[in-house]
Design a protein around this motif. Sequence first.
Motif, PDB file in Angstrom:
ATOM      1  N   ALA A   1       0.810  -1.267   0.043  1.00 41.80           N
ATOM      2  CA  ALA A   1      -0.002  -0.050   0.015  1.00 41.80           C
ATOM      3  C   ALA A   1       0.872   1.101  -0.010  1.00 41.80           C
ATOM      4  O   ALA A   1       0.343   2.243  -0.638  1.00 41.80           O
ATOM      5  CB  ALA A   1      -0.992  -0.001   1.095  1.00 41.80           C
ATOM      6  N   GLY A   2       1.844   1.274   0.766  1.00 37.10           N
ATOM      7  CA  GLY A   2       2.979   2.394   0.783  1.00 37.10           C
ATOM      8  C   GLY A   2       3.498   2.569  -0.498  1.00 37.10           C
ATOM      9  O   GLY A   2       3.558   3.604  -1.113  1.00 37.10           O
ATOM     10  N   ALA A   3       3.813   1.411  -1.390  1.00 39.41           N
ATOM     11  CA  ALA A   3       4.221   1.445  -2.961  1.00 39.41           C
ATOM     12  C   ALA A   3       3.263   2.394  -3.619  1.00 39.41           C
ATOM     13  O   ALA A   3       3.784   3.273  -4.262  1.00 39.41           O
ATOM     14  CB  ALA A   3       4.934   0.206  -3.063  1.00 39.41           C
ATOM     15  N   VAL A   4       2.240   1.916  -3.788  1.00 39.81           N
ATOM     16  CA  VAL A   4       0.998   2.356  -4.247  1.00 39.81           C
ATOM     17  C   VAL A   4       1.087   3.962  -3.930  1.00 39.81           C
ATOM     18  O   VAL A   4       0.806   4.846  -4.943  1.00 39.81           O
ATOM     19  CB  VAL A   4       0.075   1.522  -4.220  1.00 39.81           C
ATOM     20  N   LEU A   5       0.764   4.316  -2.746  1.00 30.19           N
ATOM     21  CA  LEU A   5       0.633   5.625  -2.027  1.00 30.19           C
ATOM     22  C   LEU A   5       1.769   6.714  -2.722  1.00 30.19           C
ATOM     23  O   LEU A   5       1.579   7.860  -2.940  1.00 30.19           O
ATOM     24  CB  LEU A   5       0.280   5.576  -0.872  1.00 30.19           C
ATOM     25  N   ALA A   6       2.767   5.950  -2.381  1.00 35.30           N
ATOM     26  CA  ALA A   6       4.292   6.747  -2.911  1.00 35.30           C
ATOM     27  C   ALA A   6       4.284   7.077  -4.253  1.00 35.30           C
ATOM     28  O   ALA A   6       4.670   8.264  -4.885  1.00 35.30           O
ATOM     29  CB  ALA A   6       5.502   6.020  -2.440  1.00 35.30           C
ATOM     30  N   LEU A   7       4.082   6.097  -5.168  1.00 42.79           N
ATOM     31  CA  LEU A   7       3.887   6.329  -6.794  1.00 42.79           C
ATOM     32  C   LEU A   7       2.776   7.356  -7.170  1.00 42.79           C
ATOM     33  O   LEU A   7       2.885   8.270  -7.746  1.00 42.79           O
ATOM     34  CB  LEU A   7       3.616   4.970  -7.573  1.00 42.79           C
ATOM     35  N   PHE A   8       1.617   7.208  -6.292  1.00 39.09           N
ATOM     36  CA  PHE A   8       0.290   8.234  -6.762  1.00 39.09           C
ATOM     37  C   PHE A   8       0.950   9.528  -6.335  1.00 39.09           C
ATOM     38  O   PHE A   8       0.740  10.571  -7.106  1.00 39.09           O
ATOM     39  CB  PHE A   8      -0.860   7.816  -5.694  1.00 39.09           C
ATOM     40  N   TYR A   9       1.620   9.900  -5.019  1.00 33.25           N
ATOM     41  CA  TYR A   9       1.926  10.976  -4.692  1.00 33.25           C
ATOM     42  C   TYR A   9       2.806  11.599  -5.652  1.00 33.25           C
ATOM     43  O   TYR A   9       3.068  12.851  -5.952  1.00 33.25           O
ATOM     44  CB  TYR A   9       2.488  10.956  -3.338  1.00 33.25           C
ATOM     45  N   SER A  10       4.089  10.915  -5.999  1.00 38.32           N
ATOM     46  CA  SER A  10       4.955  11.440  -7.023  1.00 38.32           C
ATOM     47  C   SER A  10       4.457  11.799  -8.372  1.00 38.32           C
ATOM     48  O   SER A  10       4.699  12.740  -9.033  1.00 38.32           O
ATOM     49  CB  SER A  10       6.140  10.410  -7.071  1.00 38.32           C
ATOM     50  N   LEU A  11       3.497  10.881  -8.811  1.00 39.40           N
ATOM     51  CA  LEU A  11       2.779  11.286 -10.137  1.00 39.40           C
ATOM     52  C   LEU A  11       2.134  12.607  -9.968  1.00 39.40           C
ATOM     53  O   LEU A  11       2.105  13.116 -10.767  1.00 39.40           O
ATOM     54  CB  LEU A  11       2.179   9.880 -10.746  1.00 39.40           C
ATOM     55  N   GLN A  12       1.373  12.565  -8.865  1.00 39.16           N
ATOM     56  CA  GLN A  12       0.625  13.827  -8.886  1.00 39.16           C
ATOM     57  C   GLN A  12       1.171  15.061  -8.642  1.00 39.16           C
ATOM     58  O   GLN A  12       0.921  16.019  -9.215  1.00 39.16           O
ATOM     59  CB  GLN A  12      -0.350  13.535  -7.327  1.00 39.16           C
ATOM     60  N   ARG A  13       2.525  14.728  -7.928  1.00 37.07           N
ATOM     61  CA  ARG A  13       3.415  16.060  -7.629  1.00 37.07           C
ATOM     62  C   ARG A  13       3.823  16.450  -8.957  1.00 37.07           C
ATOM     63  O   ARG A  13       3.955  17.643  -9.501  1.00 37.07           O
ATOM     64  CB  ARG A  13       4.488  15.728  -6.823  1.00 37.07           C
ATOM     65  N   SER A  14       4.341  15.363  -9.894  1.00 37.32           N
ATOM     66  CA  SER A  14       4.722  15.660 -11.073  1.00 37.32           C
ATOM     67  C   SER A  14       3.913  16.365 -12.289  1.00 37.32           C
ATOM     68  O   SER A  14       3.899  17.091 -12.801  1.00 37.32           O
ATOM     69  CB  SER A  14       5.298  14.524 -11.783  1.00 37.32           C
ATOM     70  N   TYR A  15       2.609  15.795 -11.763  1.00 35.63           N
ATOM     71  CA  TYR A  15       1.295  16.221 -12.717  1.00 35.63           C
ATOM     72  C   TYR A  15       1.158  17.883 -12.471  1.00 35.63           C
ATOM     73  O   TYR A  15       0.805  18.715 -13.278  1.00 35.63           O
ATOM     74  CB  TYR A  15       0.209  15.384 -12.481  1.00 35.63           C
ATOM     75  N   SER A  16       1.300  18.248 -11.191  1.00 36.41           N
ATOM     76  CA  SER A  16       0.864  19.630 -10.717  1.00 36.41           C
ATOM     77  C   SER A  16       2.016  20.413 -11.174  1.00 36.41           C
ATOM     78  O   SER A  16       1.712  21.674 -11.602  1.00 36.41           O
ATOM     79  CB  SER A  16       0.864  19.640  -9.310  1.00 36.41           C
ATOM     80  N   ASP A  17       3.417  20.032 -11.240  1.00 36.62           N
ATOM     81  CA  ASP A  17       4.390  20.857 -11.935  1.00 36.62           C
ATOM     82  C   ASP A  17       4.132  21.122 -13.305  1.00 36.62           C
ATOM     83  O   ASP A  17       4.679  22.145 -13.935  1.00 36.62           O
ATOM     84  CB  ASP A  17       5.580  19.932 -11.783  1.00 36.62           C
ATOM     85  N   GLY A  18       3.487  20.212 -14.007  1.00 39.71           N
ATOM     86  CA  GLY A  18       2.924  20.500 -15.353  1.00 39.71           C
ATOM     87  C   GLY A  18       2.028  21.674 -15.605  1.00 39.71           C
ATOM     88  O   GLY A  18       1.787  22.024 -16.661  1.00 39.71           O
ATOM     89  N   ASP A  19       1.367  22.268 -14.363  1.00 40.14           N
ATOM     90  CA  ASP A  19       0.620  23.389 -14.588  1.00 40.14           C
ATOM     91  C   ASP A  19       1.348  24.805 -14.860  1.00 40.14           C
ATOM     92  O   ASP A  19       0.754  25.730 -14.927  1.00 40.14           O
ATOM     93  CB  ASP A  19      -0.142  23.443 -13.194  1.00 40.14           C
ATOM     94  N   LEU A  20       2.420  24.714 -14.959  1.00 41.19           N
ATOM     95  CA  LEU A  20       3.346  25.696 -15.557  1.00 41.19           C
ATOM     96  C   LEU A  20       3.257  26.337 -16.630  1.00 41.19           C
ATOM     97  O   LEU A  20       2.902  25.605 -17.350  1.00 41.19           O
ATOM     98  CB  LEU A  20       5.066  25.360 -15.447  1.00 41.19           C
ATOM     99  N   VAL A  21       2.864  27.604 -16.832  1.00 43.78           N
ATOM    100  CA  VAL A  21       2.428  28.347 -17.954  1.00 43.78           C
ATOM    101  C   VAL A  21       3.284  29.596 -18.260  1.00 43.78           C
ATOM    102  O   VAL A  21       3.346  30.322 -17.075  1.00 43.78           O
ATOM    103  CB  VAL A  21       0.970  28.624 -18.158  1.00 43.78           C
ATOM    104  N   GLU A  22       3.651  29.854 -19.230  1.00 45.07           N
ATOM    105  CA  GLU A  22       4.303  31.136 -19.501  1.00 45.07           C
ATOM    106  C   GLU A  22       3.403  31.829 -20.828  1.00 45.07           C
ATOM    107  O   GLU A  22       2.961  31.190 -21.569  1.00 45.07           O
ATOM    108  CB  GLU A  22       5.917  31.020 -20.140  1.00 45.07           C
ATOM    109  N   GLU A  23       3.023  33.071 -20.357  1.00 46.14           N
ATOM    110  CA  GLU A  23       2.383  33.913 -21.467  1.00 46.14           C
ATOM    111  C   GLU A  23       3.224  35.167 -22.157  1.00 46.14           C
ATOM    112  O   GLU A  23       3.480  35.954 -21.108  1.00 46.14           O
ATOM    113  CB  GLU A  23       0.963  34.219 -20.559  1.00 46.14           C
ATOM    114  N   LEU A  24       3.293  35.022 -23.279  1.00 43.15           N
ATOM    115  CA  LEU A  24       4.090  35.984 -23.746  1.00 43.15           C
ATOM    116  C   LEU A  24       2.938  36.854 -24.818  1.00 43.15           C
ATOM    117  O   LEU A  24       2.297  36.389 -25.695  1.00 43.15           O
ATOM    118  CB  LEU A  24       5.062  35.478 -24.645  1.00 43.15           C
ATOM    119  N   THR A  25       2.939  38.239 -24.106  1.00 39.29           N
ATOM    120  CA  THR A  25       2.067  39.346 -24.869  1.00 39.29           C
ATOM    121  C   THR A  25       2.816  40.425 -25.853  1.00 39.29           C
ATOM    122  O   THR A  25       3.556  40.900 -24.992  1.00 39.29           O
ATOM    123  CB  THR A  25       1.069  39.591 -23.950  1.00 39.29           C
ATOM    124  N   LEU A  26       2.419  40.636 -27.181  1.00 41.45           N
ATOM    125  CA  LEU A  26       3.156  41.714 -27.716  1.00 41.45           C
ATOM    126  C   LEU A  26       2.214  42.814 -28.137  1.00 41.45           C
ATOM    127  O   LEU A  26       1.107  42.619 -28.929  1.00 41.45           O
ATOM    128  CB  LEU A  26       3.678  40.934 -29.058  1.00 41.45           C
TER     129      LEU A  26
END
Length: 179
Positions: free
Chosen positions: A76-101
């Motif tokens: 169960a700990g291995a499944v939770l650790a995998l879930f947490y690490s993938l969730q953290r990686s997924y939230s890091d993907g919320d990074l956005v850069e907006e360039l306006t001219l």
Amino acid sequence: MPVAWNNAAERAPAGTGAFCHAAGGPPYASARLWPHRSLPARGFAAFIAAFACMILIPVVPLLGTPVFWGLLPFGAGAVLALFYSLQRSYSDGDLVEELTLWSDRVELVRHDPRQPDRSWNANPHWIRVSIRNGTRPVENYLTLSGNGREVELGAFLSPEERLVLEDELRLRLARLAQL
């Protein structure tokens, strides 16, 4: 390529101050950059479920024995650790850069998931777009210089995508100078 450009009309509207930030006009062009998502939400759930099933394969023969209860917390700990690490990686993907001219201003805003927004702006006539073809800090390092600062653009893009972005940005800045 994870870049979406929104272009205004090729010609400015008849009103004065078109594409002018100071006059409150619409931007000439804007780009939204985001990192790749290699694992969509459905794939995320399927991967967690498949991993949990794989963890259960060696444990199922031990059902009803004291060893089962000893191994269960680790599985169960291995499944939770995998879930947490993938969730953290997924939230890091919320990074956005907006360039306006605009005709009188270029603005770059970086929205980080766990940090306050960072912004940079400069006059488009004084901006230098440069790309460094080395391996330090990354290959095809794309920067914008102006207003006394140099900022990195699209750090999360692949080297080939940064080259394409450089060409598109130079083209739009050249068109903007002709308006």
